[in-house]
Design a protein around this motif. Structure first.
Motif, PDB file in Angstrom:
ATOM      1  N   ASP A 169      50.775  31.753  42.503  1.00 18.85           N
ATOM      2  CA  ASP A 169      49.710  32.634  41.958  1.00 18.85           C
ATOM      3  C   ASP A 169      50.531  33.763  41.232  1.00 18.85           C
ATOM      4  O   ASP A 169      51.081  34.637  41.812  1.00 18.85           O
ATOM      5  N   ARG A 170      50.133  33.488  40.005  1.00 18.67           N
ATOM      6  CA  ARG A 170      50.957  34.629  38.899  1.00 18.67           C
ATOM      7  C   ARG A 170      49.966  35.734  38.388  1.00 18.67           C
ATOM      8  O   ARG A 170      50.246  36.425  37.497  1.00 18.67           O
ATOM      9  N   LYS A 171      48.615  35.651  38.946  1.00 16.12           N
ATOM     10  CA  LYS A 171      47.818  36.675  38.662  1.00 16.12           C
ATOM     11  C   LYS A 171      48.233  37.998  39.236  1.00 16.12           C
ATOM     12  O   LYS A 171      48.681  38.224  40.181  1.00 16.12           O
ATOM     13  N   THR A 172      47.949  39.052  38.279  1.00 13.05           N
ATOM     14  CA  THR A 172      48.210  40.212  38.664  1.00 13.05           C
ATOM     15  C   THR A 172      46.619  41.074  38.990  1.00 13.05           C
ATOM     16  O   THR A 172      45.622  41.102  38.235  1.00 13.05           O
ATOM     17  N   TYR A 173      46.711  41.608  40.208  1.00 13.19           N
ATOM     18  CA  TYR A 173      45.687  42.216  40.814  1.00 13.19           C
ATOM     19  C   TYR A 173      45.580  43.706  40.683  1.00 13.19           C
ATOM     20  O   TYR A 173      46.606  44.429  41.023  1.00 13.19           O
ATOM     21  N   GLN A 174      44.340  44.250  40.611  1.00 13.19           N
ATOM     22  CA  GLN A 174      44.457  45.677  40.765  1.00 13.19           C
ATOM     23  C   GLN A 174      44.331  46.036  42.366  1.00 13.19           C
ATOM     24  O   GLN A 174      43.966  45.175  43.130  1.00 13.19           O
ATOM     25  N   ALA A 175      45.117  47.008  42.805  1.00 19.91           N
ATOM     26  CA  ALA A 175      45.070  47.225  44.061  1.00 19.91           C
ATOM     27  C   ALA A 175      45.009  48.662  44.628  1.00 19.91           C
ATOM     28  O   ALA A 175      44.865  49.561  43.698  1.00 19.91           O
ATOM     29  N   THR A 176      44.770  48.836  45.993  1.00 14.32           N
ATOM     30  CA  THR A 176      44.481  50.162  46.518  1.00 14.32           C
ATOM     31  C   THR A 176      45.656  50.047  47.545  1.00 14.32           C
ATOM     32  O   THR A 176      45.816  49.342  48.262  1.00 14.32           O
ATOM     33  N   ILE A 177      46.343  51.318  47.502  1.00 11.63           N
ATOM     34  CA  ILE A 177      47.483  51.452  48.478  1.00 11.63           C
ATOM     35  C   ILE A 177      47.368  52.644  49.344  1.00 11.63           C
ATOM     36  O   ILE A 177      46.882  53.570  48.834  1.00 11.63           O
ATOM     37  N   SER A 178      47.676  52.506  50.729  1.00 12.07           N
ATOM     38  CA  SER A 178      47.442  53.571  51.691  1.00 12.07           C
ATOM     39  C   SER A 178      48.917  53.304  52.510  1.00 12.07           C
ATOM     40  O   SER A 178      49.621  52.582  52.547  1.00 12.07           O
ATOM     41  N   ILE A 179      49.274  54.792  52.659  1.00  6.71           N
ATOM     42  CA  ILE A 179      50.553  54.997  53.610  1.00  6.71           C
ATOM     43  C   ILE A 179      50.466  55.548  54.849  1.00  6.71           C
ATOM     44  O   ILE A 179      49.674  56.391  55.070  1.00  6.71           O
ATOM     45  N   ASP A 180      51.169  54.805  55.802  1.00 12.23           N
ATOM     46  CA  ASP A 180      50.991  55.412  57.044  1.00 12.23           C
ATOM     47  C   ASP A 180      52.374  55.909  57.432  1.00 12.23           C
ATOM     48  O   ASP A 180      53.337  54.837  57.381  1.00 12.23           O
ATOM     49  N   ILE A 181      52.673  57.114  57.745  1.00 14.59           N
ATOM     50  CA  ILE A 181      53.874  57.638  58.284  1.00 14.59           C
ATOM     51  C   ILE A 181      54.132  57.182  59.750  1.00 14.59           C
ATOM     52  O   ILE A 181      53.358  57.434  60.606  1.00 14.59           O
TER      53      ILE A 181
END
Length: 444
Positions: free
Chosen positions: A426-438
């Motif tokens: 799958d070479r499609k580029t997706y818009q993403a939402t990123i979250s970070i947990d320490i």
């Protein structure tokens, strides 16, 4: 009116980029290489340097066609009409030393103090990483460079290894080292440590997590943030309020940040574990969450490689068929890339609130190529135009604000008609939402 050098020196320019690589700088590089007093030939040494720089701009044609582009706008100016053989002899006679000296003169973070993303909490944000480039499979090159093993069992083009120290805000090259792939990335990276300064923070991938390199960077009094393997043994000496903890690598006191990064797209959710080691010990000044966000800037060096190998070279193999010629060509490529980046940095720095990520390298490269053919702005006047024609075209064609996206990491050759890792990727580029947990470690 086009202003150029006189006589046999007239083809010696790279259009407006000559402002960033002026005649005096080229002559100084030639003098350092011991060629400053060589006799004036049909194609003088200064002109040969500019021919090599223009060759990096026009990777799709031979040097004789590059010469035609340098003289295209010089109607009425008597210029030489050398053959391909004469140009080849001139390049061979010069060798790589002047291009190496010229690279030393132009390399650096660039004069753009207000550039967004360049500084983080008073530190210059840099990154070290490596890549490879293909060279022709001539007998001379094969004696020094190892062919790349292909999936079908045979051998492809010989490869050279290139490591760079890049300023993440401007993607300018502070230093670079390259050579055969028979030498690993770590020995090359150690040679870049000499270019580090106490005001820098260096971002490194997992391949550079060796204790001796980390200690060498610390001895240079620069700071670092490096990703290390999840199973690496790092004792918890002291837990800190932001979730990070103090540990040791060898005799060096370090701080460790463990986190989970969640990427949500329409195709699903992916979670990645990151373990960062840093010499930025003070958690009050450098919180764990901010360090994780800073580490994302490491990808700017990957974009610099994309611009060098795909945008400028178009995925092509280098031209040179001897190791000396390869070194000459790579330094010319680095100088030309740096000149374009400096022109872009000057332009974006005129608008302090402008994110330099919105400046399009392809636009700048296209403008630079046009101005070479036009021989435009080859000599700077008394008043230097910091924006210039390249900068104005960049500012008039800004890219949208960068979106958070996720794409598969696969090898894509720019001029190959074959899919890189099979037809089912799958070479499609997706818009993403990123979250970070320490992640908080257990008590020591």
């Amino acid at each position: 009116m086009i202003k150029v050098a006189a006589g046999v020196f007239a083809p010696g320019h790279v259009g407006e980029l000559t402002q960033h690589v002026p005649f005096e700088m080229v002559d100084a590089a030639l003098a350092e290489a011991g060629l400053g007093k060589s006799r004036v030939r049909e194609v003088p040494a200064r002109v040969v340097v500019y021919l090599l720089l223009a060759g990096a701009l026009f990777a799709e044609v031979g040097y004789r066609q590059v010469w035609d582009k340098l003289v295209a706008a010089l109607d009425g100016v008597p210029v030489a009409n050398p053959t391909s053989g004469v140009l080849a002899q001139a390049r061979q006679r010069m060798g790589p030393a002047p291009l190496r000296a010229l690279f030393d003169l132009v390399r650096g973070p660039g004069p753009a103090p207000r550039t967004r993303g360049r500084w983080w909490r008073g530190l210059l944000v840099c990154a070290i990483d490596g890549t490879s480039a293909a060279v022709p499979a001539s007998a001379a090159n094969l004696a020094e460079y190892t062919p790349h093993r292909c999936n079908h069992g045979g051998s492809g083009y010989p490869k050279l290894r290139l490591l760079v120290l890049v300023c993440c805000g401007t993607r300018t090259v502070i230093d670079a080292i390259f050579g055969p792939t028979g030498v690993g990335e770590m020995p090359y990276a150690k040679r870049l440590v000499a270019s580090l300064r106490p005001s820098m923070v260096v971002l490194l991938d997992r391949a550079f997590g060796a204790a001796d390199l980390i200690e060498a960077i610390a001895q240079a009094r620069a700071y670092l943030v490096v990703r290390v393997k999840d199973n690496r043994k790092l004792p918890v000496i002291q837990r800190l309020p932001d979730g990070s903890y103090l540990s040791v690598i060898g005799q060096l006191r370090v701080r460790v940040v463990e986190c989970q990064i969640h990427v949500q797209t329409t195709a699903g959710r992916a979670t990645t574990m990151y373990r960062l080691v840093t010499t930025l010990i003070e958690h009050h000044h450098y919180p764990a969450f901010d360090l994780v966000r800073l580490y994302h800037e490491r990808w700017e060096v990957e974009t610099a490689f994309l611009e060098l190998k795909s945008t400028i070279l178009g995925g092509r193999v280098l031209r040179a068929r001897t190791p000396a010629g390869v070194r000459q060509e790579v330094y010319a490529l680095l100088v030309t890339y740096q000149a374009i980046r400096l022109a872009m940095a000057d332009a974006t720095d005129t608008q302090p609130d402008l994110d330099p990520d919105r400046a399009c390298f392809t636009t700048a490269l296209s403008a630079a190529r046009d101005l070479v053919v036009q021989a435009a702005n080859a000599i700077t006047g008394a008043v230097i135009d910091l924006v210039g024609a390249i900068g104005r075209r960049v500012l008039a064609n800004l890219m949208p604000e960068r979106r958070t996206r996720r794409a598969p990491r696969i090898v894509k050759r720019a001029i190959s008609k074959y899919n890189a890792k099979g037809p089912n990727i799958d070479r499609k580029t997706y818009q993403a939402t990123i979250s970070i947990d320490i992640l908080v470690p257990q008590s020591p």
